[in-house]
Motif scaffolding. Structure first.
Motif, short mmCIF file in Angstrom:
data_model
loop_
_atom_site.label_atom_id
_atom_site.label_comp_id
_atom_site.label_asym_id
_atom_site.label_seq_id
_atom_site.Cartn_x
_atom_site.Cartn_y
_atom_site.Cartn_z
N ASP A 55 60.00 94.54 61.93
CA ASP A 55 61.11 95.25 61.32
C ASP A 55 60.61 95.88 60.02
OD1 ASP A 55 63.63 96.20 60.78
OD2 ASP A 55 64.51 94.25 60.33
N LEU A 56 61.34 96.88 59.51
CA LEU A 56 60.99 97.47 58.22
C LEU A 56 61.62 96.69 57.07
CD1 LEU A 56 61.20 101.36 58.56
CD2 LEU A 56 59.18 99.91 58.47
N ARG A 57 62.92 96.41 57.19
CA ARG A 57 63.65 95.75 56.11
C ARG A 57 63.62 94.24 56.30
NH1 ARG A 57 67.18 99.52 53.66
NH2 ARG A 57 66.04 101.50 53.61
N MET A 58 62.87 93.57 55.45
CA MET A 58 62.82 92.11 55.45
C MET A 58 62.80 91.64 54.01
SD MET A 58 60.11 91.22 58.56
CE MET A 58 58.79 92.25 57.88
N PRO A 59 63.28 90.42 53.73
CA PRO A 59 63.31 89.94 52.34
C PRO A 59 61.91 89.75 51.78
CG PRO A 59 63.86 88.17 53.87
CD PRO A 59 63.83 89.43 54.67
N GLY A 60 61.82 89.94 50.46
CA GLY A 60 60.51 89.81 49.83
C GLY A 60 59.63 90.99 50.20
N MET A 61 58.48 90.72 50.76
CA MET A 61 57.58 91.79 51.21
C MET A 61 58.15 92.42 52.48
SD MET A 61 53.58 91.60 52.40
CE MET A 61 53.02 90.87 50.87
N ASP A 62 58.38 93.74 52.45
CA ASP A 62 58.96 94.39 53.62
C ASP A 62 57.89 94.80 54.63
OD1 ASP A 62 57.74 96.68 52.65
OD2 ASP A 62 59.58 97.61 51.95
N THR A 97 66.38 99.59 62.70
CA THR A 97 67.65 100.29 62.87
C THR A 97 67.67 101.59 62.09
OG1 THR A 97 68.60 99.07 61.00
CG2 THR A 97 68.93 98.14 63.19
N PHE A 98 66.65 101.85 61.27
CA PHE A 98 66.68 102.97 60.35
C PHE A 98 66.04 104.22 60.95
CE2 PHE A 98 67.02 99.16 57.84
CZ PHE A 98 68.12 99.44 57.05
N THR A 111 65.36 107.36 60.07
CA THR A 111 65.19 108.33 58.99
C THR A 111 63.76 108.85 58.98
OG1 THR A 111 64.51 106.67 57.35
CG2 THR A 111 66.88 107.07 57.61
N GLU A 112 63.63 110.12 58.61
CA GLU A 112 62.30 110.72 58.56
C GLU A 112 61.43 110.07 57.50
OE1 GLU A 112 63.24 114.81 58.05
OE2 GLU A 112 63.67 115.13 60.17
N ASP A 113 62.04 109.71 56.36
CA ASP A 113 61.27 109.05 55.31
C ASP A 113 60.72 107.71 55.80
OD1 ASP A 113 61.55 111.07 53.52
OD2 ASP A 113 63.14 110.11 52.35
N GLY A 114 61.57 106.96 56.51
CA GLY A 114 61.13 105.67 57.02
C GLY A 114 59.97 105.81 57.97
N ILE A 115 60.04 106.80 58.86
CA ILE A 115 58.95 107.03 59.81
C ILE A 115 57.69 107.44 59.07
CG2 ILE A 115 58.21 108.38 61.80
CD1 ILE A 115 61.23 108.85 62.35
N ALA A 116 57.84 108.38 58.14
CA ALA A 116 56.67 108.86 57.40
C ALA A 116 55.99 107.73 56.65
CB ALA A 116 57.09 109.97 56.43
N HIS A 117 56.78 106.88 55.99
CA HIS A 117 56.20 105.77 55.23
C HIS A 117 55.51 104.77 56.15
CE1 HIS A 117 59.20 106.66 51.77
NE2 HIS A 117 58.06 107.29 51.58
N ALA A 127 51.09 102.25 60.69
CA ALA A 127 51.74 101.97 61.98
C ALA A 127 51.39 103.05 63.00
CB ALA A 127 53.25 101.89 61.80
N THR A 128 51.28 102.64 64.25
CA THR A 128 51.01 103.61 65.32
C THR A 128 52.19 103.75 66.28
OG1 THR A 128 49.89 101.85 66.56
CG2 THR A 128 48.51 103.34 65.28
N GLY A 129 53.28 103.04 65.98
CA GLY A 129 54.47 103.17 66.80
C GLY A 129 55.72 102.94 65.98
N TYR A 130 56.82 103.59 66.39
CA TYR A 130 58.08 103.49 65.66
C TYR A 130 59.21 103.62 66.65
CZ TYR A 130 61.30 104.23 61.69
OH TYR A 130 62.30 104.12 60.75
N LEU A 131 59.97 102.55 66.85
CA LEU A 131 61.10 102.55 67.77
C LEU A 131 62.36 102.07 67.07
CD1 LEU A 131 59.76 101.01 71.12
CD2 LEU A 131 60.13 103.42 70.58
N LEU A 132 63.51 102.44 67.62
CA LEU A 132 64.78 101.97 67.09
C LEU A 132 65.23 100.74 67.88
CD1 LEU A 132 66.60 105.38 66.60
CD2 LEU A 132 65.20 104.09 64.97
N LYS A 133 66.01 99.88 67.22
CA LYS A 133 66.42 98.63 67.84
C LYS A 133 67.40 98.83 69.00
CE LYS A 133 65.47 95.36 64.13
NZ LYS A 133 66.01 94.36 63.19
N ASP A 134 67.98 100.03 69.12
CA ASP A 134 68.86 100.27 70.26
C ASP A 134 68.09 100.85 71.45
OD1 ASP A 134 68.33 102.83 69.40
OD2 ASP A 134 70.43 103.40 69.07
N ALA A 135 66.75 100.85 71.37
CA ALA A 135 65.94 101.31 72.49
C ALA A 135 66.13 100.38 73.68
CB ALA A 135 64.47 101.36 72.10
#
Length: 222
Positions: free
Chosen positions: A54-61, A83-84, A86-92, A98-106
């Motif tokens: 996941d991207l958003r986790m407590p402490g170190m993300d 769940t995010f 967003t283009e910024d999230g993907i870019a970061h 990272a070599t892959g990026y999926l949404l949790k509703d996949a």
């Protein structure tokens, strides 16, 4: 077997992912983590092939954890599941390695397919965000050095025809095996050529190279 470390701060999500992945004959979940610090600790110990995080986790993300993973002697591939949208999230995420990026509703089958794609060396991006990232120019954050450089056109123009063909295949998301079949080369040769190409383009991974293929118009969509 594809060895996966699952990272999410929600126990139910970790359980669901473990259940899904371990229902496959070729995938095993070797460990779980609930934050970025645990990701790094358990990746060092277990040496997974893939970290599904996941991207958003407590402490170190997840972003910071991905950067740390890329510094390991044998870094795993990283597949972000979030769940995010967003283009910024993907870019970061891509910039971090990272070599892959999926949404949790996949759909579950898409998550499994993405794990296999990333394990094979190919990129796995959610269709909508991937298209916006590649076509809108938001990928500049993900491939910061070459995409932001004023001589990107010169860099692309300096590629020979074989390298341009290779970059087109990376832009299409092909694995090394797929590229080898298309270009009538061995997988070992393709791996060496991809490494050389990334050095020439000054990118850190094949997903960043794929974004450049889109931005340079080599895939018909940039």
């Amino acid at each position: 077997m594809i060895r996966v470390l699952v990272a999410d701060d929600e126990p139910l999500m970790r359980f669901a992912l473990r259940t899904l992945l371990e229902s496959q004959d070729d995938i095993v979940v070797i460990d779980e983590a609930c934050n970025g610090a645990q990701v790094l600790e358990r990746a060092r110990e277990g040496r997974p092939d893939i970290v599904l995080t996941d991207l958003r986790m407590p402490g170190m993300d997840g972003i910071e954890a991905t950067r740390g993973l890329m510094e390991l002697p044998e870094p795993p591939a990283v597949l972000v599941l979030t769940t995010f949208d967003t283009e910024d999230g993907i870019a970061h995420a891509l910039s971090a390695g990272a070599t892959g990026y999926l949404l949790k509703d996949a759909p579950p089958e898409q998550v499994v397919a993405a794990v296999r794609l990333v394990a094979s060396g190919a990129a796995a991006l959610a269709p909508g965000p991937a298209a916006r990232l590649a076509l809108s120019g938001a990928g500049r954050g993900a491939a910061s050095r070459p995409a932001a450089s004023p001589d990107l056109r010169r860099r692309l123009a300096s590629l020979n025809e074989q390298q341009r063909e290779l970059l087109r295949h990376l832009g299409a998301g092909l694995s090394n095996a797929g590229i080898a079949r298309s270009m009538h080369l061995s997988e070992g040769t393709v791996k060496a050529y991809v490494s050389r190409l990334m050095s020439v383009l000054e990118v850190d991974n094949r997903t960043q190279a794929a974004i450049l293929a889109h931005q340079g118009g080599l895939t018909g969509g940039g």
